[in-house]
Design a protein around this motif. Structure first.
Motif, PDB file in Angstrom:
ATOM      1  N   ALA A 193       0.813  -1.217   0.000  1.00 55.63           N
ATOM      2  CA  ALA A 193       0.000   0.000   0.000  1.00 55.63           C
ATOM      3  C   ALA A 193       0.845   1.267   0.000  1.00 55.63           C
ATOM      4  CB  ALA A 193      -0.939   0.004   1.205  1.00 55.63           C
ATOM      5  N   GLU A 194       2.019   1.219   0.650  1.00 53.84           N
ATOM      6  CA  GLU A 194       2.838   2.427   0.809  1.00 53.84           C
ATOM      7  C   GLU A 194       4.039   2.482  -0.129  1.00 53.84           C
ATOM      8  OE1 GLU A 194       1.956   3.144   5.550  1.00 53.84           O
ATOM      9  OE2 GLU A 194       3.911   2.378   4.954  1.00 53.84           O
ATOM     10  N   GLY A 195       4.700   1.373  -0.302  1.00 55.48           N
ATOM     11  CA  GLY A 195       5.905   1.312  -1.108  1.00 55.48           C
ATOM     12  C   GLY A 195       7.042   0.681  -0.326  1.00 55.48           C
ATOM     13  N   GLU A 196       8.208   0.626  -0.955  1.00 52.05           N
ATOM     14  CA  GLU A 196       9.370  -0.023  -0.350  1.00 52.05           C
ATOM     15  C   GLU A 196      10.636   0.778  -0.589  1.00 52.05           C
ATOM     16  OE1 GLU A 196       9.821  -4.137  -1.358  1.00 52.05           O
ATOM     17  OE2 GLU A 196       7.721  -4.589  -0.954  1.00 52.05           O
ATOM     18  N   VAL A 197      11.628   0.508   0.236  1.00 51.28           N
ATOM     19  CA  VAL A 197      12.960   1.097   0.067  1.00 51.28           C
ATOM     20  C   VAL A 197      13.825   0.053  -0.630  1.00 51.28           C
ATOM     21  CG1 VAL A 197      15.020   1.967   1.234  1.00 51.28           C
ATOM     22  CG2 VAL A 197      12.745   2.507   2.152  1.00 51.28           C
ATOM     23  N   PRO A 198      14.339   0.378  -1.814  1.00 53.07           N
ATOM     24  CA  PRO A 198      15.201  -0.592  -2.505  1.00 53.07           C
ATOM     25  C   PRO A 198      16.389  -0.987  -1.628  1.00 53.07           C
ATOM     26  CG  PRO A 198      14.664   1.260  -3.946  1.00 53.07           C
ATOM     27  CD  PRO A 198      14.176   1.623  -2.564  1.00 53.07           C
ATOM     28  N   GLY A 199      16.648  -2.272  -1.556  1.00 52.23           N
ATOM     29  CA  GLY A 199      17.785  -2.776  -0.797  1.00 52.23           C
ATOM     30  C   GLY A 199      17.521  -3.033   0.675  1.00 52.23           C
ATOM     31  N   ALA A 200      16.355  -2.600   1.170  1.00 48.18           N
ATOM     32  CA  ALA A 200      16.039  -2.878   2.574  1.00 48.18           C
ATOM     33  C   ALA A 200      15.799  -4.370   2.758  1.00 48.18           C
ATOM     34  CB  ALA A 200      14.812  -2.089   3.014  1.00 48.18           C
ATOM     35  N   LEU A 201      16.238  -4.876   3.889  1.00 48.73           N
ATOM     36  CA  LEU A 201      16.004  -6.269   4.240  1.00 48.73           C
ATOM     37  C   LEU A 201      14.593  -6.371   4.817  1.00 48.73           C
ATOM     38  CD1 LEU A 201      17.283  -9.096   4.552  1.00 48.73           C
ATOM     39  CD2 LEU A 201      18.164  -8.347   6.754  1.00 48.73           C
ATOM     40  N   ILE A 202      13.778  -7.241   4.273  1.00 49.96           N
ATOM     41  CA  ILE A 202      12.398  -7.407   4.739  1.00 49.96           C
ATOM     42  C   ILE A 202      12.378  -8.501   5.804  1.00 49.96           C
ATOM     43  CG2 ILE A 202      10.016  -7.934   4.096  1.00 49.96           C
ATOM     44  CD1 ILE A 202      11.206  -5.415   2.719  1.00 49.96           C
ATOM     45  N   VAL A 203      12.065  -8.097   7.029  1.00 46.28           N
ATOM     46  CA  VAL A 203      11.911  -9.036   8.139  1.00 46.28           C
ATOM     47  C   VAL A 203      10.698  -8.553   8.923  1.00 46.28           C
ATOM     48  CG1 VAL A 203      12.932 -10.046  10.214  1.00 46.28           C
ATOM     49  CG2 VAL A 203      14.406  -9.439   8.282  1.00 46.28           C
ATOM     50  N   GLU A 204       9.581  -9.203   8.734  1.00 46.88           N
ATOM     51  CA  GLU A 204       8.366  -8.727   9.384  1.00 46.88           C
ATOM     52  C   GLU A 204       8.506  -8.778  10.900  1.00 46.88           C
ATOM     53  OE1 GLU A 204       4.677 -10.102   7.743  1.00 46.88           O
ATOM     54  OE2 GLU A 204       5.335  -9.691   5.696  1.00 46.88           O
ATOM     55  N   ARG A 205       7.779  -7.898  11.535  1.00 52.58           N
ATOM     56  CA  ARG A 205       7.895  -7.661  12.983  1.00 52.58           C
ATOM     57  C   ARG A 205       7.776  -8.944  13.807  1.00 52.58           C
ATOM     58  NH1 ARG A 205       9.522  -7.447  17.007  1.00 52.58           N
ATOM     59  NH2 ARG A 205       8.986  -6.240  18.850  1.00 52.58           N
ATOM     60  N   ASN A 206       6.908  -9.840  13.415  1.00 53.34           N
ATOM     61  CA  ASN A 206       6.647 -11.024  14.239  1.00 53.34           C
ATOM     62  C   ASN A 206       7.815 -11.998  14.335  1.00 53.34           C
ATOM     63  OD1 ASN A 206       6.118 -11.658  11.508  1.00 53.34           O
ATOM     64  ND2 ASN A 206       4.876 -13.407  12.104  1.00 53.34           N
ATOM     65  N   VAL A 207       8.852 -11.830  13.508  1.00 52.97           N
ATOM     66  CA  VAL A 207      10.014 -12.727  13.589  1.00 52.97           C
ATOM     67  C   VAL A 207      11.329 -11.972  13.800  1.00 52.97           C
ATOM     68  CG1 VAL A 207       8.955 -14.585  12.247  1.00 52.97           C
ATOM     69  CG2 VAL A 207      10.304 -12.820  11.079  1.00 52.97           C
ATOM     70  N   LEU A 208      11.272 -10.671  14.004  1.00 46.65           N
ATOM     71  CA  LEU A 208      12.479  -9.847  14.069  1.00 46.65           C
ATOM     72  C   LEU A 208      13.492 -10.347  15.087  1.00 46.65           C
ATOM     73  CD1 LEU A 208      13.816  -7.150  13.048  1.00 46.65           C
ATOM     74  CD2 LEU A 208      12.866  -6.133  15.130  1.00 46.65           C
ATOM     75  N   GLU A 209      13.068 -10.588  16.305  1.00 51.79           N
ATOM     76  CA  GLU A 209      14.004 -10.988  17.362  1.00 51.79           C
ATOM     77  C   GLU A 209      14.677 -12.321  17.037  1.00 51.79           C
ATOM     78  OE1 GLU A 209      11.206  -8.072  19.215  1.00 51.79           O
ATOM     79  OE2 GLU A 209      10.995  -9.759  17.848  1.00 51.79           O
ATOM     80  N   TRP A 210      13.940 -13.261  16.479  1.00 51.10           N
ATOM     81  CA  TRP A 210      14.536 -14.560  16.138  1.00 51.10           C
ATOM     82  C   TRP A 210      15.577 -14.416  15.032  1.00 51.10           C
ATOM     83  CZ3 TRP A 210       9.769 -13.990  18.112  1.00 51.10           C
ATOM     84  CH2 TRP A 210       9.436 -14.817  19.184  1.00 51.10           C
ATOM     85  N   ARG A 211      15.358 -13.497  14.110  1.00 48.12           N
ATOM     86  CA  ARG A 211      16.273 -13.323  12.972  1.00 48.12           C
ATOM     87  C   ARG A 211      17.534 -12.545  13.332  1.00 48.12           C
ATOM     88  NH1 ARG A 211      13.344 -16.923  11.869  1.00 48.12           N
ATOM     89  NH2 ARG A 211      11.871 -16.927  10.144  1.00 48.12           N
ATOM     90  N   PHE A 212      17.450 -11.681  14.381  1.00 46.22           N
ATOM     91  CA  PHE A 212      18.612 -10.859  14.719  1.00 46.22           C
ATOM     92  C   PHE A 212      19.262 -11.201  16.042  1.00 46.22           C
ATOM     93  CE2 PHE A 212      16.972  -8.422  11.225  1.00 46.22           C
ATOM     94  CZ  PHE A 212      18.140  -8.065  10.584  1.00 46.22           C
ATOM     95  N   ASP A 213      18.736 -12.175  16.771  1.00 44.03           N
ATOM     96  CA  ASP A 213      19.400 -12.630  17.997  1.00 44.03           C
ATOM     97  C   ASP A 213      20.573 -13.511  17.576  1.00 44.03           C
ATOM     98  OD1 ASP A 213      20.293 -13.788  20.338  1.00 44.03           O
ATOM     99  OD2 ASP A 213      18.337 -14.590  20.925  1.00 44.03           O
ATOM    100  N   PRO A 214      21.806 -13.063  17.829  1.00 42.76           N
ATOM    101  CA  PRO A 214      22.957 -13.862  17.418  1.00 42.76           C
ATOM    102  C   PRO A 214      22.974 -15.259  18.036  1.00 42.76           C
ATOM    103  CG  PRO A 214      23.634 -11.638  17.935  1.00 42.76           C
ATOM    104  CD  PRO A 214      22.200 -11.771  18.388  1.00 42.76           C
ATOM    105  N   ALA A 215      22.247 -15.474  19.125  1.00 41.83           N
ATOM    106  CA  ALA A 215      22.217 -16.781  19.781  1.00 41.83           C
ATOM    107  C   ALA A 215      21.076 -17.666  19.275  1.00 41.83           C
ATOM    108  CB  ALA A 215      22.081 -16.592  21.298  1.00 41.83           C
ATOM    109  N   SER A 216      20.235 -17.156  18.399  1.00 45.58           N
ATOM    110  CA  SER A 216      19.079 -17.905  17.906  1.00 45.58           C
ATOM    111  C   SER A 216      19.469 -18.855  16.782  1.00 45.58           C
ATOM    112  CB  SER A 216      18.019 -16.930  17.390  1.00 45.58           C
ATOM    113  OG  SER A 216      16.983 -17.624  16.715  1.00 45.58           O
TER     114      SER A 216
END
Length: 137
Positions: free
Chosen positions: A50-73
């Protein structure tokens, strides 16, 4: 019924989250990206459509953010590390503040967010595609 003394409002929680962050204006993000930061768009697919996107941005939806960026996960992304500069982007800069503070809780203490979110990014004329980017022309 009154709220218990231990309850905080969302405004209090947001203020506490933002007090921990070195938030960035959209134009400041460009230099950060050149220095190795990762821009992470946490908006759901429908909102990006609906809004648009930033080219090159990494898409990680909010509901999985912590699992994707926790170095211990075990579900972390290869780029995840405690020293990574993660810049979180949402629509208007509210959810992103809470998300960046959550990354701080995981030890990713260089995480921050974009003041005003994607809407401010597009309004600033920075690279974007989609309806909000087209509307500024």
């Amino acid at each position: 019924m009154t709220a218990p003394d231990t309850v905080r409002s969302i405004e209090d929680i947001l203020a506490g989250a933002r007090a921990r962050l070195d938030r960035l204006h959209p134009y400041e993000v460009v230099d950060e990206l050149r220095s190795g930061a990762v821009l992470v768009d946490i908006r759901p697919a429908a909102q990006r459509a609906a809004e648009g996107e930033v080219p090159g941005a990494l898409i990680v939806e909010r509901n999985v953010l912590e699992w994707r960026f926790d170095p211990a996960s075990t579900a972390r992304l290869p780029v995840a590390s405690y020293g990574l500069r993660v810049i979180v982007l949402c629509s208007e800069g509210y959810t992103s503040s809470l998300a960046a503070a959550s990354l701080h809780d995981l030890g990713v203490t260089r995480a921050t967010d974009v003041i005003g979110g994607f809407r401010a990014w597009a309004a600033a004329g920075l690279p974007a595609s989609g309806p909000l980017a087209i509307a500024r022309i």
